[in-house]
Write a protein that holds these residues in place. Sequence first.
Motif, PDB file in Angstrom:
ATOM      1  N   GLY A 121       0.779  -1.227   0.000  1.00 21.11           N
ATOM      2  CA  GLY A 121       0.000   0.000   0.000  1.00 21.11           C
ATOM      3  C   GLY A 121       0.810   1.277   0.000  1.00 21.11           C
ATOM      4  O   GLY A 121       0.245   2.367   0.146  1.00 21.11           O
ATOM      5  N   VAL A 122       2.109   1.175  -0.184  1.00 21.52           N
ATOM      6  CA  VAL A 122       2.983   2.351  -0.136  1.00 21.52           C
ATOM      7  C   VAL A 122       3.422   2.740  -1.543  1.00 21.52           C
ATOM      8  O   VAL A 122       3.942   1.902  -2.288  1.00 21.52           O
ATOM      9  N   ALA A 123       3.227   3.989  -1.912  1.00 15.97           N
ATOM     10  CA  ALA A 123       3.685   4.509  -3.201  1.00 15.97           C
ATOM     11  C   ALA A 123       5.164   4.867  -3.089  1.00 15.97           C
ATOM     12  O   ALA A 123       5.549   5.675  -2.229  1.00 15.97           O
ATOM     13  N   GLU A 124       5.972   4.270  -3.941  1.00 13.79           N
ATOM     14  CA  GLU A 124       7.420   4.441  -3.818  1.00 13.79           C
ATOM     15  C   GLU A 124       7.845   5.899  -3.939  1.00 13.79           C
ATOM     16  O   GLU A 124       8.645   6.397  -3.130  1.00 13.79           O
ATOM     17  N   ASP A 125       7.343   6.619  -4.936  1.00  5.55           N
ATOM     18  CA  ASP A 125       7.752   8.011  -5.134  1.00  5.55           C
ATOM     19  C   ASP A 125       7.404   8.870  -3.929  1.00  5.55           C
ATOM     20  O   ASP A 125       8.192   9.722  -3.502  1.00  5.55           O
ATOM     21  N   ALA A 126       6.220   8.632  -3.351  1.00  7.26           N
ATOM     22  CA  ALA A 126       5.812   9.419  -2.193  1.00  7.26           C
ATOM     23  C   ALA A 126       6.692   9.111  -0.986  1.00  7.26           C
ATOM     24  O   ALA A 126       7.064  10.017  -0.224  1.00  7.26           O
ATOM     25  N   LEU A 127       7.056   7.830  -0.815  1.00  7.61           N
ATOM     26  CA  LEU A 127       7.928   7.460   0.297  1.00  7.61           C
ATOM     27  C   LEU A 127       9.306   8.082   0.137  1.00  7.61           C
ATOM     28  O   LEU A 127       9.879   8.601   1.106  1.00  7.61           O
ATOM     29  N   ILE A 128       9.845   8.038  -1.061  1.00  3.43           N
ATOM     30  CA  ILE A 128      11.166   8.624  -1.303  1.00  3.43           C
ATOM     31  C   ILE A 128      11.159  10.112  -0.966  1.00  3.43           C
ATOM     32  O   ILE A 128      12.055  10.628  -0.293  1.00  3.43           O
TER      33      ILE A 128
ATOM     34  N   ALA B  18       9.101  11.714   1.040  1.00  2.72           N
ATOM     35  CA  ALA B  18       8.935  11.888   2.486  1.00  2.72           C
ATOM     36  C   ALA B  18      10.225  11.561   3.228  1.00  2.72           C
ATOM     37  O   ALA B  18      10.597  12.249   4.185  1.00  2.72           O
ATOM     38  N   ALA B  19      10.916  10.496   2.797  1.00  4.88           N
ATOM     39  CA  ALA B  19      12.156  10.095   3.460  1.00  4.88           C
ATOM     40  C   ALA B  19      13.235  11.154   3.314  1.00  4.88           C
ATOM     41  O   ALA B  19      13.934  11.489   4.280  1.00  4.88           O
ATOM     42  N   LEU B  20      13.383  11.696   2.126  1.00  8.77           N
ATOM     43  CA  LEU B  20      14.391  12.728   1.903  1.00  8.77           C
ATOM     44  C   LEU B  20      14.075  13.984   2.706  1.00  8.77           C
ATOM     45  O   LEU B  20      14.967  14.613   3.281  1.00  8.77           O
ATOM     46  N   GLU B  21      12.798  14.347   2.777  1.00 12.14           N
ATOM     47  CA  GLU B  21      12.401  15.513   3.571  1.00 12.14           C
ATOM     48  C   GLU B  21      12.663  15.283   5.053  1.00 12.14           C
ATOM     49  O   GLU B  21      12.952  16.225   5.795  1.00 12.14           O
ATOM     50  N   ALA B  22      12.589  14.015   5.485  1.00  8.63           N
ATOM     51  CA  ALA B  22      12.825  13.687   6.893  1.00  8.63           C
ATOM     52  C   ALA B  22      14.307  13.549   7.220  1.00  8.63           C
ATOM     53  O   ALA B  22      14.660  13.309   8.376  1.00  8.63           O
ATOM     54  N   GLY B  23      15.167  13.647   6.219  1.00 12.11           N
ATOM     55  CA  GLY B  23      16.607  13.591   6.460  1.00 12.11           C
ATOM     56  C   GLY B  23      17.289  12.317   6.040  1.00 12.11           C
ATOM     57  O   GLY B  23      18.475  12.120   6.336  1.00 12.11           O
ATOM     58  N   ALA B  24      16.586  11.415   5.337  1.00 14.55           N
ATOM     59  CA  ALA B  24      17.201  10.173   4.866  1.00 14.55           C
ATOM     60  C   ALA B  24      18.116  10.438   3.682  1.00 14.55           C
ATOM     61  O   ALA B  24      18.005  11.473   3.004  1.00 14.55           O
ATOM     62  N   GLU B  25      19.018   9.498   3.425  1.00 18.11           N
ATOM     63  CA  GLU B  25      19.943   9.609   2.307  1.00 18.11           C
ATOM     64  C   GLU B  25      19.512   8.794   1.095  1.00 18.11           C
ATOM     65  O   GLU B  25      19.805   9.151  -0.033  1.00 18.11           O
ATOM     66  N   ASP B  26      18.821   7.673   1.337  1.00 15.79           N
ATOM     67  CA  ASP B  26      18.510   6.777   0.230  1.00 15.79           C
ATOM     68  C   ASP B  26      17.339   5.878   0.607  1.00 15.79           C
ATOM     69  O   ASP B  26      17.098   5.612   1.785  1.00 15.79           O
ATOM     70  N   VAL B  27      16.617   5.404  -0.413  1.00 15.58           N
ATOM     71  CA  VAL B  27      15.534   4.444  -0.244  1.00 15.58           C
ATOM     72  C   VAL B  27      15.701   3.359  -1.311  1.00 15.58           C
ATOM     73  O   VAL B  27      15.839   3.664  -2.491  1.00 15.58           O
ATOM     74  N   VAL B  28      15.706   2.086  -0.893  1.00 12.66           N
ATOM     75  CA  VAL B  28      15.854   0.964  -1.819  1.00 12.66           C
ATOM     76  C   VAL B  28      14.595   0.098  -1.758  1.00 12.66           C
ATOM     77  O   VAL B  28      14.149  -0.274  -0.661  1.00 12.66           O
ATOM     78  N   ASN B  29      14.031  -0.208  -2.913  1.00 12.01           N
ATOM     79  CA  ASN B  29      12.852  -1.073  -3.002  1.00 12.01           C
ATOM     80  C   ASN B  29      13.309  -2.520  -3.029  1.00 12.01           C
ATOM     81  O   ASN B  29      13.983  -2.951  -3.965  1.00 12.01           O
ATOM     82  N   GLU B  30      12.935  -3.288  -1.984  1.00  9.94           N
ATOM     83  CA  GLU B  30      13.307  -4.699  -1.915  1.00  9.94           C
ATOM     84  C   GLU B  30      12.095  -5.619  -2.042  1.00  9.94           C
ATOM     85  O   GLU B  30      12.085  -6.729  -1.537  1.00  9.94           O
ATOM     86  N   GLY B  31      11.064  -5.131  -2.731  1.00 11.64           N
ATOM     87  CA  GLY B  31       9.904  -5.967  -2.980  1.00 11.64           C
ATOM     88  C   GLY B  31       8.898  -5.921  -1.849  1.00 11.64           C
ATOM     89  O   GLY B  31       7.917  -5.171  -1.900  1.00 11.64           O
ATOM     90  N   GLU B  32       9.125  -6.709  -0.806  1.00 13.75           N
ATOM     91  CA  GLU B  32       8.217  -6.757   0.331  1.00 13.75           C
ATOM     92  C   GLU B  32       8.350  -5.552   1.239  1.00 13.75           C
ATOM     93  O   GLU B  32       7.452  -5.258   2.036  1.00 13.75           O
ATOM     94  N   LEU B  33       9.459  -4.859   1.134  1.00 17.13           N
ATOM     95  CA  LEU B  33       9.677  -3.693   1.988  1.00 17.13           C
ATOM     96  C   LEU B  33      10.639  -2.727   1.330  1.00 17.13           C
ATOM     97  O   LEU B  33      11.327  -3.052   0.365  1.00 17.13           O
TER      98      LEU B  33
END
Length: 247
Positions: free
Chosen positions: A146-153, A155-170
Amino acid sequence: MAGHSQWANIKHRKALVDSKRSKLWSKLSKAIIVAAKLGGGDPSANIRLRTAILDARAASVPRDNIERAIKKGTGELEGVDYTEVLYEAYGPGGVAIMVQAVTDNPTRTVADVRHKLSRNGGNMGTANSVAFMFDRKGQMTVPAAGVAEDALIEAALEAGAEDVVNEGELFVVTTDPGALHAAKEGLQARGYAVENAELAWVPRSTVRVEGAAAQQLLKLLEALEELDDVQKVDANFEMDDDALAGA
């Protein structure tokens, strides 16, 4: 980063069916003791302790257990004198492995780690033999359902993350070590279910393993993690989904 995120995915799936709660609680309590010993008992001023406490809470460790572990670490309660140790090793296919352990008997622990390595196609390395292949990072996972990858990326960058990797289940979200909790809280504030926030050794590059070497590597990593003194295992591998399916 693919190697670490694949191993994070495997551990996530195994945790869903892990029934060894008492063993897990013991490991988490030892992590709290060492964190409090090294950085004090105030989680607001000790990021490592805060991480250890959150890990313990996520595993349903009772509050009293957590408080006792903190007091043992600060010396308010008498307890076992635990030491943190880090082992560097090589696995099947030339994969680099970082093994974090907490022990009251380093001689016993290093012997146990050597035994698991020798029985599963690996060997112990010397200090700094593989550490240069990894960076110390904060890392967390977000279930993909139920998570949209682009939206998560975004949100993560705005929260201070460096990277997001899609591993299928998570999704595996990586941060600077000091930004782990701020990024986690930022994602949670946006409604994301964040799991397994931790400090990890993230590989700068990966080694591809296939066939029998892949299966032997997975067996080795699991054997190392099953040791009572071992807290976390990180490795710089990547492999096909078919090999991962048997994990």
